[in-house]
Design a protein around this motif. Structure first.
Motif, PDB file in Angstrom:
ATOM      1  N   ARG A   1       0.818  -1.219   0.000  1.00  0.00           N
ATOM      2  CA  ARG A   1       0.000   0.000   0.000  1.00  0.00           C
ATOM      3  C   ARG A   1       0.846   1.260   0.000  1.00  0.00           C
ATOM      4  NH1 ARG A   1      -4.563  -1.226   4.334  1.00  0.00           N
ATOM      5  NH2 ARG A   1      -5.522  -2.839   3.080  1.00  0.00           N
ATOM      6  N   LEU A   2       2.153   1.092   0.090  1.00  0.00           N
ATOM      7  CA  LEU A   2       3.003   2.277   0.253  1.00  0.00           C
ATOM      8  C   LEU A   2       3.601   2.762  -1.059  1.00  0.00           C
ATOM      9  CD1 LEU A   2       4.936   1.377   3.541  1.00  0.00           C
ATOM     10  CD2 LEU A   2       2.755   2.573   3.287  1.00  0.00           C
ATOM     11  N   GLY A   3       3.410   2.005  -2.133  1.00  0.00           N
ATOM     12  CA  GLY A   3       3.992   2.424  -3.413  1.00  0.00           C
ATOM     13  C   GLY A   3       5.496   2.214  -3.418  1.00  0.00           C
ATOM     14  N   ASP A   4       6.192   3.162  -3.997  1.00  0.00           N
ATOM     15  CA  ASP A   4       7.647   3.028  -4.124  1.00  0.00           C
ATOM     16  C   ASP A   4       8.295   3.112  -2.737  1.00  0.00           C
ATOM     17  OD1 ASP A   4      10.293   3.098  -4.782  1.00  0.00           O
ATOM     18  OD2 ASP A   4      10.238   5.134  -5.595  1.00  0.00           O
ATOM     19  N   VAL A   5       8.949   2.052  -2.345  1.00  0.00           N
ATOM     20  CA  VAL A   5       9.617   2.064  -1.031  1.00  0.00           C
ATOM     21  C   VAL A   5      11.128   1.901  -1.196  1.00  0.00           C
ATOM     22  CG1 VAL A   5       7.699   1.332   0.441  1.00  0.00           C
ATOM     23  CG2 VAL A   5       9.066  -0.393  -0.760  1.00  0.00           C
ATOM     24  N   SER A   6      11.612   2.361  -2.343  1.00  0.00           N
ATOM     25  CA  SER A   6      13.062   2.221  -2.577  1.00  0.00           C
ATOM     26  C   SER A   6      13.855   3.057  -1.572  1.00  0.00           C
ATOM     27  CB  SER A   6      13.416   2.606  -4.007  1.00  0.00           C
ATOM     28  OG  SER A   6      12.938   3.901  -4.276  1.00  0.00           O
ATOM     29  N   TRP A   7      13.175   3.930  -0.837  1.00  0.00           N
ATOM     30  CA  TRP A   7      13.874   4.680   0.217  1.00  0.00           C
ATOM     31  C   TRP A   7      14.316   3.771   1.358  1.00  0.00           C
ATOM     32  CZ3 TRP A   7      10.481   3.973   4.222  1.00  0.00           C
ATOM     33  CH2 TRP A   7       9.118   3.885   3.916  1.00  0.00           C
ATOM     34  N   PHE A   8      13.721   2.603   1.475  1.00  0.00           N
ATOM     35  CA  PHE A   8      14.256   1.660   2.472  1.00  0.00           C
ATOM     36  C   PHE A   8      15.362   0.836   1.833  1.00  0.00           C
ATOM     37  CE2 PHE A   8      14.373  -2.753   4.036  1.00  0.00           C
ATOM     38  CZ  PHE A   8      15.045  -2.471   5.215  1.00  0.00           C
ATOM     39  N   ARG A   9      16.527   0.832   2.464  1.00  0.00           N
ATOM     40  CA  ARG A   9      17.673   0.084   1.950  1.00  0.00           C
ATOM     41  C   ARG A   9      18.025  -1.045   2.903  1.00  0.00           C
ATOM     42  NH1 ARG A   9      20.347   4.629  -0.096  1.00  0.00           N
ATOM     43  NH2 ARG A   9      18.942   5.448  -1.659  1.00  0.00           N
ATOM     44  N   PRO A  10      17.854  -2.287   2.492  1.00  0.00           N
ATOM     45  CA  PRO A  10      18.354  -3.384   3.318  1.00  0.00           C
ATOM     46  C   PRO A  10      19.838  -3.144   3.613  1.00  0.00           C
ATOM     47  CG  PRO A  10      17.023  -4.233   1.520  1.00  0.00           C
ATOM     48  CD  PRO A  10      17.225  -2.768   1.253  1.00  0.00           C
ATOM     49  N   ALA A  11      20.241  -3.335   4.840  1.00  0.00           N
ATOM     50  CA  ALA A  11      21.625  -2.980   5.198  1.00  0.00           C
ATOM     51  C   ALA A  11      22.028  -3.609   6.529  1.00  0.00           C
ATOM     52  CB  ALA A  11      21.752  -1.460   5.302  1.00  0.00           C
ATOM     53  N   LYS A  12      23.310  -3.579   6.751  1.00  0.00           N
ATOM     54  CA  LYS A  12      23.832  -3.995   8.061  1.00  0.00           C
ATOM     55  C   LYS A  12      24.032  -2.758   8.935  1.00  0.00           C
ATOM     56  CE  LYS A  12      26.472  -6.537   5.508  1.00  0.00           C
ATOM     57  NZ  LYS A  12      27.627  -7.266   4.944  1.00  0.00           N
ATOM     58  N   TYR A  13      23.985  -2.976  10.232  1.00  0.00           N
ATOM     59  CA  TYR A  13      24.184  -1.845  11.133  1.00  0.00           C
ATOM     60  C   TYR A  13      24.963  -2.288  12.365  1.00  0.00           C
ATOM     61  CZ  TYR A  13      20.272  -3.499  14.107  1.00  0.00           C
ATOM     62  OH  TYR A  13      19.457  -4.228  14.938  1.00  0.00           O
ATOM     63  N   VAL A  14      25.657  -1.321  12.937  1.00  0.00           N
ATOM     64  CA  VAL A  14      26.422  -1.565  14.167  1.00  0.00           C
ATOM     65  C   VAL A  14      25.770  -0.713  15.248  1.00  0.00           C
ATOM     66  CG1 VAL A  14      28.516  -1.957  12.829  1.00  0.00           C
ATOM     67  CG2 VAL A  14      28.043   0.329  13.729  1.00  0.00           C
ATOM     68  N   GLY A  15      26.339  -0.698  16.437  1.00  0.00           N
ATOM     69  CA  GLY A  15      25.740   0.237  17.377  1.00  0.00           C
ATOM     70  C   GLY A  15      26.163   0.119  18.823  1.00  0.00           C
ATOM     71  N   VAL A  16      25.762   1.161  19.548  1.00  0.00           N
ATOM     72  CA  VAL A  16      25.939   1.187  20.995  1.00  0.00           C
ATOM     73  C   VAL A  16      24.858   0.267  21.536  1.00  0.00           C
ATOM     74  CG1 VAL A  16      25.998   2.644  23.064  1.00  0.00           C
ATOM     75  CG2 VAL A  16      26.709   3.577  20.833  1.00  0.00           C
ATOM     76  N   TRP A  17      25.198  -0.995  21.670  1.00  0.00           N
ATOM     77  CA  TRP A  17      24.189  -1.985  22.043  1.00  0.00           C
ATOM     78  C   TRP A  17      24.773  -3.131  22.880  1.00  0.00           C
ATOM     79  CZ3 TRP A  17      23.149  -7.222  20.735  1.00  0.00           C
ATOM     80  CH2 TRP A  17      21.906  -7.676  21.240  1.00  0.00           C
TER      81      TRP A  17
END
Ligand code: NOJ
Ligand code: CA
Length: 679
Positions: free
Chosen positions: A281-297
């Protein structure tokens, strides 16, 4: 039971439980088979009560099982029914996922729609839609618009699942304090109490069935409560008002789903729930990029730093810069920071009323860090821990999302740390607090509110302590991942930790629901209190086996510096897939999955075992014939063992082709990860 009551119940069929007696021999009034005639669903009526039956190759898997509802202030919607109408249709299409385990998904089923109408008094009607695939069945109720049933208050859903052949079940308890974070039980089906879905079973004859649901929207989650023997009933998650669901007709319930296959691998390969959800329902969602992430976790979970302010505060500007640099140097897109905002001091567990989602702590310079991240090609990953104070969070939601959007934060991890049944709801400011379940109707609305508000700002959402996944990522592709099971955090402080079989249980249970933010890659293999019962190679294999379009590189930068050989795989592994093949696997024992990168010709393979060592033969027929690939192999060392030789590890390379067979030697508690690069 008194003798008198016993006599009455025999004569008139009244029972103490809400679940009805199993149907005797219903008259089949409608039926539908799957496209390749593997499965057949029959709808039956016996003395006005409706049921469905599922057969596979003519053998009954689900014996006649009741359909119906208990409605508030009205007669039970279950008796005196006739078949008023029926219609059938067929459907075959292939659709494309914006991201996922595979690019293309085939949606091929035959549908049967039945209208059941009461013969007496009110003459209320409801419909049941069955979609029958070769690898499973989905069915949902539809409440049409009708003057005698405008507002539907569901006290109980009477749907049953009566498993015919003797079976073993893998399940976690539902309706208990800890939401979904349990170790999996493996028991005879007759020993299940009340289970969350997906619940996976294997029959005596080796048929695998996973019970779940699809498109859980504005409704309560379905738990499975065993009534007797192998007969289960839908038990809807409670609501503070006392009923389970309140809706205005017309509306449809979520789909009740059963994946049905010969093997655990085929069960995983099914796309049943995704297919039953509505298209994007959101149309073009190319703004979401599958990716890896690091962090303060991980440092927080090791208690090397704290969420709370003070000398140990982890979310400082300097510390975050360190992670941004680390991400930039190694090509990771995201940097998660937890504890960046006000509200973490003191005891926030189960009480998040101090959280301020627009005010950073004094030692965390959000604008400067966002700008610095941008200059290095990195994005901050946001964090909204609610501590279960959901109304409090909702009041700030718009401003909180705006703030992140302004600073280029396009993925947010949300959190709902509170005991089950302890989500805090205020309908009016200053009014009394109500308490909701993490998977009740109220929370199902809340999660979609967050997801749709975030989508307006091109932000993706990753909830922890979430509501379970029912395939809504198809409709809302910015709902990219979630927790909803015991994740890696239990390796830090769990008592017990996740045992070696945990992930091979997850693959064929929790992972059937959808992506999980498991947060793998703890190459230091050391929790806060105990060593982690895993080999080093297994930590790498998890990136391929446990699917998520956002994968955390969860360990500390300094730990990766000590394991540069293993770290190479974590840098190389893809997160978005053109194709997925489950090459082998048994629930709770082992699994091998191959996935093809969506952006190149490269394949990856991950294999995991439980506490036993195994030799697995894997034909490489998934590779393109005639092509030569360099297989970069990350395997358990010869004496590797999850107890005392966790770091025994080897890497090797060799050329392979699709006609080759690889022999994977997996240590107890071990794994193997391979990257196949086309030459
Ligand atoms: C529980 C989450 O699973 C974990 O990842 C997070 O660090 C804490 N809550 C704090 O929000
Ligand atoms: Ca958690």
């Amino acid at each position: 039971m008194s003798r008198r009551f016993w006599w009455w119940s025999c004569v008139f069929g009244v029972g103490v439980a809400t679940a009805a007696e199993p149907p005797k021999r219903p008259e089949v009034v409608a039926s539908v088979t799957s496209p390749d005639k593997v499965l057949r669903v029959e709808v039956g009526l016996d003395e006005g009560r409706a049921s469905y039956t599922i057969k596979r190759f003519g053998e009954t898997l689900i014996a006649p099982s009741r359909l119906g509802f208990l409605l508030r202030g009205a007669e039970k919607l279950e008796r005196n029914l006739v078949l008023a109408a029926q219609s059938g249709s067929s459907h075959d299409e292939t659709w494309e996922q914006p991201w996922g385990e595979s690019r293309l998904v085939r949606n091929h089923y035959n549908e049967l729609r039945v209208t059941l109408t009461e013969t007496l008094k009110a003459k209320r009607s409801f419909e049941v839609i069955f979609r029958v695939f070769d690898d499973g069945v989905g069915f949902r109720y539809v409440f049409p618009e009708q003057p005698q049933l405008r507002e539907v208050i569901i006290d109980d859903e009477l749907t049953e699942f009566h498993v015919a052949p003797e079976a073993t079940a893998w399940w976690i308890p539902a309706g208990e304090w800890n939401r979904y974070e349990y170790l999996y039980n493996r028991t005879p089906l007759t020993e299940v109490g009340q289970a969350h879905t997906p619940m996976t079973i294997r029959t005596r004859d080796g048929v695998h069935i996973a019970f779940h649901e699809a498109a859980l929207i504005d409704y309560a989650a379905m738990w499975l409560r065993r009534v007797e023997g192998q007969r289960f009933k839908a038990q809807l998650s409670p609501a503070s008002e006392g009923w389970k669901v309140r809706r205005a007709a017309p509306f449809s319930t979520p789909w009740r789903t059963l994946r049905i296959a010969d093997s655990a691998a085929a069960l995983y390969a099914s796309n049943l729930e995704l297919n039953l959800n509505e298209p994007n329902r959101l149309g073009d969602v190319s703004w979401f990029r599958p990716a890896k992430y690091v962090g303060v976790w991980w440092e927080l979970h090791l208690e090397r730093s704290s969420w709370a302010r003070g000398a140990k505060h982890g979310a400082t500007t300097a510390n975050t810069r360190r992670y941004i640099d680390f991400a930039a140097e190694h090509g990771f897109r995201g940097v998660l920071v937890e504890g960046w905002n006000h509200g973490w001091d003191g005891n926030w567990f189960g009480d998040g009323n101090d959280f301020d989602f627009t005010r950073a702590t004094e030692d965390f310079d959000l604008p400067a860090l966002a700008a610095y991240a941008k200059s290095r090609g990195v994005h901050l990953v946001g964090h909204h821990e609610t501590g279960g104070a959901v109304s409090h969070y909702e009041r700030q939601l718009g401003a909180a999302l705006d703030l992140y959007a302004k600073h280029g934060v396009d993925v947010i991890k949300t959190g709902y740390v509170a005991d089950a049944g302890q989500i805090e709801r205020f309908d009016r400011q200053g009014g009394p607090a109500l308490r909701e379940w993490h998977d009740g109707q109220w929370q199902s609305r809340h999660h979609l509110r967050v997801v749709t508000e975030a989508a307006k700002r091109h932000i993706a959402i990753n909830p922890h302590e979430p509501i379970k996944d029912t395939g809504l990522r198809r409709t809302y592709p910015n709902w990219v991942s979630r927790e909803g099971a015991r994740g890696m955090e239990y390796a830090a402080w769990g008592n017990p930790q996740n045992p070696p079989e945990h992930e091979v249980n997850l693959v064929f249970t929790r992972m059937l629901a959808g992506p999980m933010d498991y947060t793998p890659g703890i190459v230091s293999l050391q929790g806060r209190t105990h060593p982690i019962p895993s080999t080093l190679a297994k930590q790498l294999a998890l990136y391929v086996v446990i699917y998520s379009p956002i994968q955390m590189v969860a360990d500390l930068p300094e730990h990766y510096a000590e394991h540069t050989d293993a770290f190479q795989f974590i840098q190389d592994v893809a997160v978005d897939w053109a194709e997925t093949r489950v090459l082998n696997g048994e629930i709770g024992d082992y699994v091998t999955i191959a996935r093809k990168d969506r952006n190149s010709e490269t394949w990856f393979l991950g294999s995991l075992s439980d506490e036993h060592g195994r030799v697995l033969q894997v034909p490489l027929s998934f590779l393109t014939p005639g092509k030569t690939y360099r297989a970069e192999i990350y395997r358990d060392g010869d004496d590797a063992h999850y107890r005392d030789h966790r770091f025994a590890f080897a890497t090797e390379q060799r050329d392979v082709q699709s006609s080759d067979m690889l022999i994977l030697r997996i240590a107890p508690g071990g794994g193997q990860a391979i990257r196949f690069v086309a030459r």
